[in-house]
Design an enzyme around this catalytic site. Structure first.
Site, PDB file in Angstrom:
ATOM      1  N   ALA A  48      -7.989 -22.076 -19.217  1.00 53.26           N
ATOM      2  CA  ALA A  48      -6.808 -21.707 -20.194  1.00 53.26           C
ATOM      3  C   ALA A  48      -5.749 -21.567 -19.352  1.00 53.26           C
ATOM      4  CB  ALA A  48      -7.133 -20.514 -21.156  1.00 53.26           C
ATOM      5  N   ARG A  87      -5.377 -30.186 -25.821  1.00 53.54           N
ATOM      6  CA  ARG A  87      -6.596 -29.344 -26.277  1.00 53.54           C
ATOM      7  C   ARG A  87      -5.927 -28.314 -27.021  1.00 53.54           C
ATOM      8  NH1 ARG A  87     -10.499 -27.887 -21.310  1.00 53.54           N
ATOM      9  NH2 ARG A  87     -11.990 -27.596 -23.269  1.00 53.54           N
ATOM     10  N   GLN A 194     -19.503 -25.565 -15.902  1.00 51.00           N
ATOM     11  CA  GLN A 194     -18.500 -25.013 -15.382  1.00 51.00           C
ATOM     12  C   GLN A 194     -19.036 -24.050 -14.465  1.00 51.00           C
ATOM     13  OE1 GLN A 194     -18.294 -25.959 -18.436  1.00 51.00           O
ATOM     14  NE2 GLN A 194     -16.351 -26.128 -19.238  1.00 51.00           N
ATOM     15  N   ASP A 235     -10.106 -17.901 -24.018  1.00 51.48           N
ATOM     16  CA  ASP A 235      -9.160 -19.002 -24.283  1.00 51.48           C
ATOM     17  C   ASP A 235      -8.141 -18.620 -25.369  1.00 51.48           C
ATOM     18  OD1 ASP A 235     -11.761 -20.276 -23.188  1.00 51.48           O
ATOM     19  OD2 ASP A 235     -10.035 -21.629 -22.944  1.00 51.48           O
ATOM     20  N   ASN A 245     -13.964 -18.109 -26.287  1.00 49.63           N
ATOM     21  CA  ASN A 245     -14.098 -18.478 -24.937  1.00 49.63           C
ATOM     22  C   ASN A 245     -15.296 -19.642 -25.031  1.00 49.63           C
ATOM     23  OD1 ASN A 245     -13.702 -18.100 -22.056  1.00 49.63           O
ATOM     24  ND2 ASN A 245     -15.940 -17.245 -21.792  1.00 49.63           N
TER      25      ASN A 245
HETATM   26  O1  MRU Z   1     -13.252 -26.180 -21.531  1.00 50.94           O
HETATM   27  P1  MRU Z   1     -12.708 -25.310 -20.367  1.00 50.94           P
HETATM   28  O2  MRU Z   1     -13.576 -25.445 -18.923  1.00 50.94           O
HETATM   29  O3  MRU Z   1     -11.125 -25.254 -20.343  1.00 50.94           O
HETATM   30  O4  MRU Z   1     -13.034 -23.828 -20.713  1.00 50.94           O
HETATM   31  C1  MRU Z   1     -12.745 -22.683 -19.896  1.00 50.94           C
HETATM   32  C2  MRU Z   1     -13.319 -21.414 -20.391  1.00 50.94           C
HETATM   33  O5  MRU Z   1     -13.581 -21.265 -21.529  1.00 50.94           O
HETATM   34  C3  MRU Z   1     -12.779 -20.268 -19.626  1.00 50.94           C
HETATM   35  O6  MRU Z   1     -13.671 -19.197 -19.887  1.00 50.94           O
HETATM   36  C4  MRU Z   1     -11.415 -19.547 -20.222  1.00 50.94           C
HETATM   37  O7  MRU Z   1     -10.506 -20.762 -20.271  1.00 50.94           O
HETATM   38  C5  MRU Z   1     -11.037 -18.514 -19.417  1.00 50.94           C
HETATM   39  S1  MRU Z   1     -10.425 -18.990 -17.869  1.00 50.94           S
HETATM   40  C6  MRU Z   1      -9.538 -17.951 -17.005  1.00 50.94           C
END
Ligand code: MRU
Length: 343
Positions: A48, A87, A194, A235, A245
Site C-alpha cells: 500500500a 489498483r 509475497q 491496505d 489486508n
Molecule cells: O497485493 P499487494 O502485494 O500489494 O498486497 C500488499 C499487502 O496486502 C500488504 O500487507 C499491505 O499493503 C501493507 S504494506 C505495508
C-alpha cells in the site's frame, strides 16, 4: 538495508522489480507516467504505501510531460485518473493522488513549470515522510513486544511494501534494534507468494531470523505455542477499525483469537479511510485466475474449472488487539481511538 524499493534519480523513478525477487535484483527506470501506472498494475511495485509513493512520483513525471501538452491541467486530470484506476483496495494510492492534486490546485495560478517543480518536491516529501512514519510505528510497536518473541507475519509489509523500513517489518526491525530477540515466521502468502519471495528475502538480507511456512501451517504452529504475536500491515482501515489486508489475513486473525495470541496491525495514518464507516465499504480487488492455476508458467490446476482470486480480505475490528500507527497505538473502541489520532 542492501536495496532500495524505489528511488528518484535525475528526474526518473527507479523501482526494484518485485516480480523477479528473490531470484534476480533488477532495477527498472521510468520517465513516462503511463509506464509507472503499468508497473503498479503488474506488481513490479506493490504494497500500500509503496504504491502511494510511486503514484506520487508518477504524477511528478506526468507534470513534466504535461509541459509539452496543449493543456497542462487536462493532461494532469487524465494522469490522476490513470493512477486511480491501477489498483482499487489500498487507500494510500488515492491519498497520494489527492495530496498531489491538492498541491497542484493550490498553485493553479502559477506557470506550469512552477507547478511541475512543486509536484516533484511534493513527491520527494511524501517519500521521506513514509520512511519517517515507518520509523515512528517501529518504536511504538516494538514497545508492545516482550524481550524474546516469536512473531508470525502474513504477506509483505516490509521495506519492499513502503518507501523503506516497513510497517509490520518496521516494528520487527525496531524490536531487533532495541536488542530484543526476535524470531519471525513468514506465511508464504498464496497465490502471489509475497511472504515466501519478499518477506523472507528482505529479513534474511538483514540477518533477522526467519522461518518460512505454508499458509495452512499457521494453526498448527500456534497450537504448538510457537507464536507469541502476529503483526501484519494493512491496505485500508475503516473508521471502525476493520482492516483490509492481503487475502488470508482474516484466517490468521481468527486463529490468533482462538489461541489467545495478540494480533497487531501496523499502518500509517494514510492507510485509515475516515470516509468509510466499516470494512464492508472497502472495494476488494480480484486478480487473474492464472495467479491461482499457474506458477512461473507451470500449470498447477486443470483447465476449465472455476477459480476465485480475491487479493484481499477484511478482518473485523473485534479480532484486532491494537493498530500501531505513526501517531501512536489505537485500541478498541477504534471509532474513538482512530478519530483521536486523526488530530
Ligand atoms: O497485493 P499487494 O502485494 O500489494 O498486497 C500488499 C499487502 O496486502 C500488504 O500487507 C499491505 O499493503 C501493507 S504494506 C505495508
Amino acid at each position: 538495508m542492501s536495496f532500495d524499493t524505489l528511488r528518484w534519480r535525475d528526474g526518473r523513478l527507479e523501482l526494484i522489480d518485485q516480480t523477479l525477487l528473490p531470484v534476480e535484483e533488477v532495477y527498472r527506470s521510468y520517465d513516462d507516467y503511463r509506464e509507472v501506472a503499468k508497473a503498479i498494475v503488474d506488481m513490479i511495485v506493490r504494497g500500500a504505501p509503496a504504491i502511494g509513493v510511486s503514484a506520487a512520483y508518477g504524477l511528478a513525471i506526468a507534470a513534466r510531460q504535461a509541459l509539452e501538452a496543449e493543456n497542462f491541467s487536462s493532461y494532469m486530470e487524465e494522469a490522476y485518473s490513470v493512477f486511480a484506476a491501477t489498483r482499487p483496495t489500498a487507500v494510500n494510492l488515492f491519498w497520494g493522488i489527492e495530496r498531489m492534486r491538492q498541491k497542484a490546485s493550490s498553485l493553479q495560478d502559477m506557470a506550469p513549470s512552477v507547478i511541475a517543480a512543486a509536484l516533484e518536491e511534493e513527491a520527494i516529501a511524501i517519500d521521506r515522510e513514509d520512511v519517517e512514519a515507518n520509523r515512528a510505528m517501529g518504536s511504538y510497536g516494538a514497545a508492545l513486544l516482550p524481550d524474546a518473541v516469536n512473531i508470525l507475519t502474513h504477506c509483505n509489509a516490509g521495506a519492499l511494501a513502503t518507501a523503506g523500513y516497513g510497517t509490520a517489518l518496521g516494528v520487527i526491525r525496531a524490536a531487533v534494534e532495541a536488542g530484543k530477540r526476535v524470531n519471525v515466521y513468514a506465511d508464504e502468502t498464496r497465490p502471489f507468494l509475497q511472504g515466501a519471495r519478499l518477506t523472507s528475502w528482505e529479513l534474511h538480507e538483514d540477518d533477522i531470523p526467519v522461518t518460512l511456512i505454508c499458509d495452512n501451517m499457521a494453526g498448527y504452529l500456534m497450537k504448538l505455542g510457537k507464536v507469541d504475536a502476529v503483526i501484519v500491515g494493512a491496505d485500508r482501515i475503516a473508521s471502525n477499525g476493520d482492516v483490509a489486508n492481503k487475502i488470508g489475513t482474516y484466517s490468521v486473525a481468527l486463529l490468533a483469537k482462538a489461541h489467545s495470541i495478540p494480533f497487531y496491525v501496523s499502518a500509517p495514518i494514510s492507510t485509515i479511510d475516515y470516509a468509510i464507516s466499516t470494512g464492508e465499504e472497502i472495494p476488494i480487488e480480484e486478480r487473474s485466475h492464472l495467479e491461482v492455476t499457474e506458477w512461473g508458467g507451470v500449470v498447477t490446476a486443470p483447465k476449465g474449472i472455476g477459480v476465485w482470486n480475491p487479493a484481499f480480505d477484511v478482518t473485523p475490528a473485534e479480532y484486532v488487539t491494537a493498530i500501531i500507527t505513526d501517531r501512536g497505538v489505537a485500541t478498541a473502541p477504534y471509532g474513538d481511538s482512530l478519530l483521536r489520532l486523526k488530530g
